[in-house]
Write an enzyme that holds these catalytic residues in place. Structure first.
Site, PDB file in Angstrom:
ATOM      1  N   GLY A   1     -18.549   1.442  -5.212  1.00  0.00           N
ATOM      2  CA  GLY A   1     -18.254   0.879  -6.540  1.00  0.00           C
ATOM      3  C   GLY A   1     -19.472   0.616  -7.393  1.00  0.00           C
TER       4      GLY A   1
ATOM      5  N   GLY B   1     -21.525   3.340  -8.615  1.00  0.00           N
ATOM      6  CA  GLY B   1     -21.951   4.567  -9.300  1.00  0.00           C
ATOM      7  C   GLY B   1     -22.644   5.580  -8.422  1.00  0.00           C
TER       8      GLY B   1
ATOM      9  N   ASP C   1     -18.259  14.798  -8.903  1.00  0.00           N
ATOM     10  CA  ASP C   1     -18.724  14.021  -7.746  1.00  0.00           C
ATOM     11  C   ASP C   1     -18.347  14.706  -6.429  1.00  0.00           C
ATOM     12  OD1 ASP C   1     -19.293  12.217  -9.734  1.00  0.00           O
ATOM     13  OD2 ASP C   1     -18.515  10.483  -8.642  1.00  0.00           O
TER      14      ASP C   1
END
Ligand code: PMV
Length: 330
Positions: free
Chosen positions: A114, A116, A162
């Protein structure tokens, strides 16, 4: 397909976004690197029809079949948080002939979630790969697309960047719908991640940018154009290993992120602090709203900056290198 083995493990790296976060959701390019911090998932066949997930002190159990929406609305907190991992496993189990197979999954991470650094993507990639390895040799393209589906539970407009970088590793120039280009580096780059400890919700931040865009179309188009231009100059600077230029462009990119409202006063202070202490450049990385910043430093002044940050602020400093392996299976 019958089981190839009863236990399998996989690990996938976290990531930093060097350029273009948020704008990448709207088909603009981004430049990302995977980092030498990993999430490992161990998967083991069990004799029940349950998918059990253990992660970070949380435990959740799900039926190993697709769950109707009415059941999901009654989820416990752990079931809600770990749902993308269940989705990663069910995406693989649903393709097997034997629908009665259950799996226990254990997740271990060497970086915080959480903030980044791409923990949800790395979790989904390693979960899909570990469960696939129980039946077959994982194909990276298939792992990546299943992980993107699972990650879309977290925010459904995910650019997929990602999961992509976590699966394939390295440094890439990425554009949604256009694919990626590997960036070859002639020298190591030294990044410092500084975690403010303020957890963010990617979904909330992506929604806030959507609202900003809808209310400010011409401005958002202008900012997107600037973001594309930063990415193209950054590509050149990276290929030529021009650290000073890379740093300048990172700081320029941070201003765009401030303009779309995803920075945070602690983030801005940290960016400024790193610049004052001699970093080539600094910016928030990932969705923002807290989370982490990255700073590009020379190898020589990296430890000095870490000492200064530790002296003056209570943030967690994580020196990182670019990982070139991507997904690994064991
Ligand atoms: O903070 P993270 O690791 O979830 O990164 C999100 C990156 C965004 O560009 C904001 C969203 C996306 O899907 O690319």
């Amino acid at each position: 397909m019958i089981c190839r083995r009863s236990v399998a493990s996989a690990s996938a790296p976290g990531k930093i976004i060097l350029f273009g976060e948020h704008f990448v959701v709207y088909n603009n390019p981004a430049i990302l690197a995977s980092i030498n911090k990993r999430i490992k998932v161990r998967a083991q066949i069990n004799k029940t029809d349950k998918i059990n997930v253990k992660s970070n002190g949380l435990f959740a159990s799900y039926a190993s079949s697709s769950l109707p929406k009415d059941i999901r609305s009654k989820f416990t907190k752990a079931q809600r948080i770990l749902y993308p991992l269940y989705k990663s496993a069910i995406g693989v189990l649903a393709e097997q002939d034997n629908k009665k197979i259950g799996v226990d999954m254990d997740l271990v991470s060497d970086f915080p979630s959480g903030v980044g650094l791409g923990s949800s993507a790395a979790s989904c990639v390693s979960a899909v790969a570990a469960v696939t390895s129980l039946f077959d040799k994982p194909d990276k393209n298939e792992v990546c697309s299943k992980a993107i589906q699972a990650e879309r539970i977290i925010h459904n407009s995910s650019s997929g960047a990602d999961c992509y970088i976590s699966t394939f590793g390295g440094l890439i120039y990425y554009a949604k719908n256009k694919g990626y280009k590997d960036i070859k580096l002639k020298t190591d780059l030294s990044f410092l991640v500084v975690n403010t400890g303020i957890k963010h919700s990617t979904r909330t931040l992506v929604s806030s940018v959507r609202r900003f865009r809808e209310g400010n179309m011409p401005l958002f188009e202008d900012l997107s154009c600037r973001s594309r231009y930063i990415c193209s100059r950054a590509l050149d600077a990276l290929q030529n290993c021009n650290e000073k230029k890379i740093g300048e462009l990172m700081s320029e990119n941070h201003i765009l992120l401030q303009e779309i409202g995803v920075s945070h006063k602690k983030i801005d202070k940290l960016v400024q602090f790193c610049l004052e202490k001699g970093a080539f450049g600094a910016k928030l990385t990932g969705a923002g709203g807290g989370g982490s910043i990255i700073a590009l430093t020379s190898k020589e002044n990296k430890s000095g900056i870490i000492t200064e940050i530790n002296k003056e602020c209570s943030y967690q400093c994580i020196p990182v290198k670019i990982d070139f392996c991507g997904l690994l299976t064991y």
